[in-house]
Design an enzyme around this catalytic site. Structure first.
Site, PDB file in Angstrom:
ATOM      1  CB  SER A 213     -58.341 -56.219   8.198  1.00  0.00           C
ATOM      2  OG  SER A 213     -57.630 -55.016   7.971  1.00  0.00           O
ATOM      3  CG  ASP A 348     -62.136 -49.564   4.750  1.00  0.00           C
ATOM      4  OD1 ASP A 348     -61.480 -48.840   5.516  1.00  0.00           O
ATOM      5  OD2 ASP A 348     -61.970 -50.794   4.666  1.00  0.00           O
ATOM      6  CG  HIS A 379     -60.979 -51.189   8.120  1.00  0.00           C
ATOM      7  ND1 HIS A 379     -60.539 -51.621   6.884  1.00  0.00           N
ATOM      8  CD2 HIS A 379     -60.284 -51.911   9.039  1.00  0.00           C
ATOM      9  CE1 HIS A 379     -59.606 -52.556   7.058  1.00  0.00           C
ATOM     10  NE2 HIS A 379     -59.456 -52.752   8.347  1.00  0.00           N
TER      11      HIS A 379
END
Length: 438
Positions: A213, A348, A379
């Site tokens: 991320s 996501d 995600h």
């Protein structure tokens, strides 16, 4: 005036149960329809979409990484919902989380900050026979004690990798700041310090760079900032990053895919982390954070408001636009020349589809880049399982190791071929000299 006689009442009374039964069936059908739609149950499973250049390396990697070319199958009942994958990752992290044993390292920075990372030794030999260290950058506000990091580290150790995991500055509970600065969206200083330590402490080790991320943005920016940062780096893997904060900020204020709600939740978590260091941020003479900034922070309902009132000021940016422009890896990632795997999921809810044009374009133009886009996974979820319960290891965990192993073996074969070719050339030159001298 119309009146009901006994016969009519009897007829109406017999129709009531049938009417209620019909209403029940309609309600059940409606609920089932909503469940099917919300859980995306009709969505078929499929292999990831892979974008890459036609090169020997790409062909070797795809042949050596069957996880990238076969179906990713999430848990049947809820795994096709990007929201549930994301929420379960956020709340649970992983299942049956192991507790790897590591050593915490403390690194003083030039500005007075103290970077920390945890070092975990390999639990066996790597299949390539080399000393390889994974240098890992977690997601926003995360550290080595998060469940998904612990699961991945334990798996990596068992596959022969030493692991170094950065603890984002200010993210560790009960770890006080030693300067009026915290981690930011694209600051690479702490990650660079960790990589430098690993290189000095283990002169023979090769590096695999992994970012999750926000960490994906940090590692790609780090590698692209300076060509020297890519020395001894075998490859880089980035999972579920957004590539450009400037492009993402508008999408993060939209309500589609509940993105605005996620924004609010992430902002609330960030506020808690920042306010836990209130005394440090205000009490140091070099701080450029004021009471007024923290008051604006308390009223913030989005990450953008937090970045504008607090985060950009750690590095002296004059505007939010400048902060996002300079801190995003989109301006550096094209300078990365080592093998680069970029992984995202179509469902996501945090990364808008428009942002995926960045990795797609890179993979279409750069021979070292492979872009893998799954249909499901949310995600940072990527859970696998049969019907209801997910497996401890995720598709993401397995893919990172499989890709890293493939690159390690490719590099090993390349070096052997170079050595063999050099020996053959030397042998030919020696024979030629002997012939001439004779």
């Amino acid at each position: 005036m119309t009146t009901l006689n006994d016969g009519d009442m009897h007829t109406f009374g017999t129709e009531l149960p049938a009417m209620f039964d019909g209403m029940k069936l309609a309600a059940v059908a409606t609920i089932l329809y909503i469940i099917v739609r919300c859980l995306n149950l009709k969505s078929p499973t499929a292999p990831p979409e892979i974008i890459y250049q036609d090169t020997p390396l790409s062909h070797y990697l795809l042949k050596s990484c069957p996880m990238l070319t076969k179906e990713y199958i999430p848990p049947l009942l809820w795994g096709k919902s990007g929201h549930l994958q994301t929420v379960l990752y956020g709340k649970m992290g992983r299942v049956n989380t192991p507790t790897p044993c590591g050593v915490r390292k403390f690194l003083p920075m030039q500005d007075g900050a103290t970077a920390t990372f945890d070092l975990f030794e390999a639990l066996g030999d790597h299949s390539a026979g080399d000393d390889i260290t994974m240098v890992i950058c977690p997601g926003i506000g995360n550290h080595s004690e998060k469940n998904y990091i612990r699961t991945f580290v334990d798996y990596s150790q068992r596959q022969g990798y030493r692991c170094a995991v950065l603890n984002h500055l200010g993210a560790l509970p009960n770890m006080e700041l030693t300067s009026p600065r915290m981690f930011t969206y694209g600051c690479t200083w702490e990650f660079a310090a960790m990589v430098g330590y690993v290189k000095r402490a283990h002169p023979q080790t090769l590096l695999v760079v992994v970012g999750f991320s926000l960490g994906g943005n940090v590692v790609c920016k780090f590698l692209g900032e300076n060509r020297l940062n890519q020395e001894r780096v075998l490859c880089c893997i980035s999972v579920c990053q957004g590539y450009s904060a400037l492009r993402a900020q508008e999408t993060f204020l939209q309500w589609d895919q509940c993105r605005r709600l996620y924004n609010f939740v992430l902002a609330d978590n960030m506020k808690k982390i920042i306010l836990s260091h209130r005394d440090s941020l205000l009490g140091m003479s070099s701080s450029n954070i004021s009471d007024a900034d923290l008051n604006r922070l308390s009223a913030a309902t989005s990450l953008m408001q937090i970045d504008d009132s607090i985060m950009r000021k750690f590095h002296g940016y004059n505007s939010l636009r400048e902060y996002y422009e300079k801190e995003s890896c989109v301006h550096y990632i094209h300078k990365v020349t080592v093998p680069l795997l970029l992984v995202n999921s179509s469902d996501d809810p945090l990364v808008h589809q428009s942002l995926l044009a960045v990795p797609r374009t890179l993979a279409e133009k750069m021979p070292n880049v492979v872009f893998a886009l799954t249909q499901h996974g949310g995600h940072m979820g990527f859970f696998e399982g049969a019907v209801l319960f997910p497996q401890p290891l995720t598709w993401m965990d397995k893919v990172i190791i499989e890709y890293s192993d493939a690159v390690c073996h490719w590099e090993k074969k390349r070096l052997v071929c170079q050595r063999s070719s050099r020996q053959h050339m030397n042998s030919c030159l020696q024979s030629k000299r002997e012939t001439l001298s004779g």
